[in-house]
Motif scaffolding. Structure first.
Motif, mmCIF file in Angstrom:
data_model
loop_
_atom_site.group_PDB
_atom_site.id
_atom_site.type_symbol
_atom_site.label_atom_id
_atom_site.label_comp_id
_atom_site.label_asym_id
_atom_site.label_seq_id
_atom_site.Cartn_x
_atom_site.Cartn_y
_atom_site.Cartn_z
ATOM 1 N N VAL A 105 -6.698 -47.150 -12.312
ATOM 2 C CA VAL A 105 -7.467 -45.904 -12.258
ATOM 3 C C VAL A 105 -6.522 -44.711 -12.213
ATOM 4 N N SER A 158 -4.736 -43.914 -15.425
ATOM 5 C CA SER A 158 -5.574 -43.212 -16.401
ATOM 6 C C SER A 158 -5.603 -41.710 -16.156
ATOM 7 N N ARG A 190 -12.137 -41.853 -9.893
ATOM 8 C CA ARG A 190 -11.249 -41.176 -10.843
ATOM 9 C C ARG A 190 -11.505 -39.672 -10.830
ATOM 10 N N PRO A 227 -13.110 -33.027 -14.727
ATOM 11 C CA PRO A 227 -13.930 -34.193 -15.085
ATOM 12 C C PRO A 227 -15.397 -33.799 -15.231
ATOM 13 N N VAL A 255 -18.728 -35.754 -14.544
ATOM 14 C CA VAL A 255 -19.403 -36.956 -14.058
ATOM 15 C C VAL A 255 -20.751 -36.534 -13.474
ATOM 16 N N ARG A 271 -18.264 -47.876 -9.825
ATOM 17 C CA ARG A 271 -18.335 -48.126 -11.269
ATOM 18 C C ARG A 271 -19.066 -47.007 -12.020
ATOM 19 N N ARG A 272 -18.951 -45.790 -11.486
ATOM 20 C CA ARG A 272 -19.524 -44.630 -12.172
ATOM 21 C C ARG A 272 -18.448 -43.591 -12.484
ATOM 22 N N GLY A 273 -17.197 -43.924 -12.197
ATOM 23 C CA GLY A 273 -16.104 -42.996 -12.461
ATOM 24 C C GLY A 273 -15.867 -41.982 -11.372
#
Length: 255
Positions: A237, A240, A208, A119, A121, A203-205
């Motif tokens: 989540v 995904s 995940r 990821p 982020v 809510r910033r990923g």
């Protein structure tokens, strides 16, 4: 025969083994003749003091005997069964004051999907914690689940760092803890637990991203099938990331 036809029994057994390991290090645990497990961590949260049956057909008498062996209970506790409990299990639970039912989806990510891509982020870093950081981990888990710090102080136990296959993770941004995770590797199975994000960093990923990093770590360790028990909120989540719901667990607690 039922055991042989149970395609998810290995996952159920691995889940039980995680509770046994945590309770062996910090509490007490024992197995009944029919395979149900009593696991007492001592934490002031019902889900971490449990009677768990890995069978699709749990034995009500077996569970009743384990419940009676601890009476009167000195901690909040629960009964975990796969699927929807039948009337005999429901009756045993009710006799012990457990009448609240919470259903959790078992979500599994199968090996044919391969490891997920790393990821991206921002500056988020996910790393294993050392034994001298378990207090920080315990406090961060509590903050992530928005409960008092003492709720998860059971994890502040140096013995946990010696449990084979168990790893605790912190997610950090510029060295500041923003979330947590925990994994248990058992052969080709990776159990994922305690994925949390602190309220100010949601809510910033990050949740995940933590999940992806834990799955990638599992693949690196040879654990190519990942499983977890999700909340209804977390289910999309995990979908995904490639997890699919394959079964449900019912956790029965006092109201």
């Amino acid at each position: 025969m039922a055991h042989m036809n149970d395609s998810r029994r290995s996952i159920a057994d691995a889940y039980v083994a995680v509770f046994e390991g945590l309770s062996t290090a910090g509490g007490r645990t024992r197995r009944s003749p029919q395979g149900a497990v009593l696991s007492i961590s001592g934490a002031p949260v019902a889900a971490l003091n449990a009677i768990i049956s890995p069978s699709l057909e749990p034995d009500a008498d077996d569970i009743a005997a384990l419940a009676a062996s601890e009476a009167p209970w000195d901690v909040p506790w629960s009964i975990h069964v796969r699927g929807i409990p039948g009337p005999l299990i429901t009756e045993v639970a009710a006799r012990n004051g457990l009448t609240q039912f919470n259903t959790e989806p078992l979500m599994v990510r199968r090996p044919d999907q391969g490891p997920p891509p790393q990821p991206s982020v921002g500056p988020l870093r996910v790393r294993p914690v050392s034994s001298d950081e378990l207090d920080l981990y315990a406090r961060t888990v509590a903050e992530g689940f928005e409960v008092p710090h003492e709720t998860f102080q059971v994890f502040n136990n140096p013995s946990f760092a010696k449990l084979v296959g168990l790893t605790f993770y912190l997610a950090e941004v510029d060295g500041v803890p923003v979330g947590t995770g925990m994994t248990s590797v058992s052969g080709d199975l990776l159990g994922i637990f305690n994925v949390s994000t602190l309220p100010h960093y949601r809510r910033r990923g990050y949740g995940r991203a933590v999940t992806i990093e834990l799955v990638r770590a599992g693949h690196a360790a040879g654990a190519t099938t990942a499983y977890l028990y999700a909340s209804k909120m977390g289910e999309p989540v995990y979908e995904s990331v490639g997890f699919g719901t394959e079964e449900y667990m019912t956790v029965i607690t006092a109201p």
